[in-house]
Design an enzyme around this catalytic site. Sequence first.
Site, short mmCIF file in Angstrom:
data_model
loop_
_atom_site.label_atom_id
_atom_site.label_comp_id
_atom_site.label_asym_id
_atom_site.label_seq_id
_atom_site.Cartn_x
_atom_site.Cartn_y
_atom_site.Cartn_z
N LYS A 30 9.30 -0.92 -4.01
CA LYS A 30 9.02 0.45 -4.83
C LYS A 30 9.32 0.07 -6.35
CE LYS A 30 8.25 4.77 -4.51
NZ LYS A 30 7.14 5.38 -4.49
N SER B 299 2.64 7.60 -2.35
CA SER B 299 4.01 7.99 -2.39
C SER B 299 3.98 9.70 -2.13
CB SER B 299 4.53 7.84 -3.72
OG SER B 299 6.06 7.77 -3.57
#
Length: 629
Positions: A206, A413
Amino acid sequence: MNQPPRRGPIARFFIGLWDAMNFTRRLIFNLVFFVLLILFLAILGAGDRVEPLLDRTTLVIAPDGALVEQYSVDPATRALTRAMGEKSGEVQLRDLLRALDTAATDERIERVVLQLDKLGGGGMASRREVAAAVARLRESGKQVLAFSEMMGQQQYLIAAQANEVYLDPMGGLMLEGLGRYRQYYREGLQDKLGVDVHLFKVGEYKSAAEPFVLDAASPESKQADLYWMNDLWNRYLADVGKARGIAPATIAADIDQLPAGIAEVNGDLAQYALQHKLVDALKTRGQLDEMLVERGVADFDAEGGFRQVSLDGYLAHLDGALKMAADPRPQVAVVVAAGSITGGEQPPGTIGGESTSALLRQARDDNNVKAVVLRVDSPGGEVFASEQIRREVVALQDAGKPVVVSMGDLAASGGYWISMDADRIYADPSTITGSIGIFGMIPTIPRALDKIGVNTDGVGTTRFAGAFNITRELDPAVGQVIQSVIEKGYRDFIGKVAGAREQPVAKIDEVARGRVWSGAQAKARGLVDELGGIRPAIADAAKRAELGEPGDYAVRYVEKAASPFEQFFTGFAQSRIGANLLGDSALARELVAKALPQTRADMALLEGAITPVAGVPVKALAYCFCSLQ
């Protein structure tokens, strides 16, 4: 001579008041009359802006602006901009596809000319959709020509599908590959300004917030990015190679030897493109026009001297035909979710937790809508807003209306969050998706304040009172609270994905951890069901609702309705009289300049992320900085 009686102050007050009321009444009546007069003139002038479409017409597609899923400005502003002869700066993907697909069966359109130099924006997936539409047009038997003066590899992916590709002798075309580079601010923020950014996340891949805490990309970020970027680039080479009859390996080798290849032609980029079979011939625009006159029908009143219709002109014909009568057929509704996901009501071009949910509810409440396609082009954003939209998808399904997701360039996401519960997920092989992970961040600025001699002090009734004040040092215990919130958000994310995809949580965790995938890679890992664009997604939704063949149902985009004034002003600006009145208006130009959208930097999302929210220590974000430039 008699003098008029002198009035007292009370009488003068009421007489003055009466005069003011009379003046106001006349002013209002005059304004209403003026508006009605303009409306009458607009009605008289409307309808005479569209020239008749004759046989043997050449459709010239020369879009000027960024390729977008959805306009980010209102219809009135767009109409005003066009009336003044200026470009809106945006080209809707759906309009481009509609024109190309309709031209394939339109007997009045003899050939299509593509001039794509000024077509910007859009990612690999949307450009592949346009390229596929050009290929369908070519296969229908229509002649397709592409002409360029200066064209990049983004536009060339589309132009390569034409029967003939021409380049100006002084022009250029060079393929270079895909790159993704970002700025990193840690040194500037921490060392120079004294701003400490605290990052809380789950998932080693991430990387959205890395620029604020690192000086360069992490090894995990580089590894993951290169994996999906290579997949997209190899597909680009395959698409271009197939269209031009060149082996992909040959194109790749030519790029590796680019300096030597350019030197061989003495720096002539046009000759380089010709020698490497990227184009068929070198022609000036004048030479192209002469060829089109010979092949088509001469029209010396038209630009270039041949009978033609522009993209906007052709779309006006198509829209006029649609307005002739209401369509009684059952509908597949398309709801566009494009842009970053934020809370509340948001304008087109941005996804709002409330505004996008309202569009889905509108489709659910409309008895004519039998199925919904959610077109997603989003890097994600706020977790709560994403969850609001996901719940509306589930509500549609509970109401008996199937929901199919069509992923555009980017559905990562939070963009994946709003997609995961669909009955079927479609993605282009070059869509960027995944990035299933959560992060939060909070800056603290006591060191920055210290540089200018400012200190923070005070008292609180508990150890955590004022603990989230960014002018104070971040207590490690507060960091522990925030990390717990982020970890809970990640568990929610992968748990919901596991339930929606009917897979074990552990298996989802293996392909999550914030890692980004191409559409093809995501399908291989069970995150996507089918590979394809919006056309097969609409067909799938119709099939699930048992609506029959494509001609048996209508496709309608559900968008926020224009206000009565916007509808009036749009019609007026599109009329001939309205265009003439507005075309030379300096005031109108100033208004448009102020109304045009400003480019939103990536920092805007992070600025919103640190805005305090009641009851929430820090916003949980599901966001991906993973688009290609």
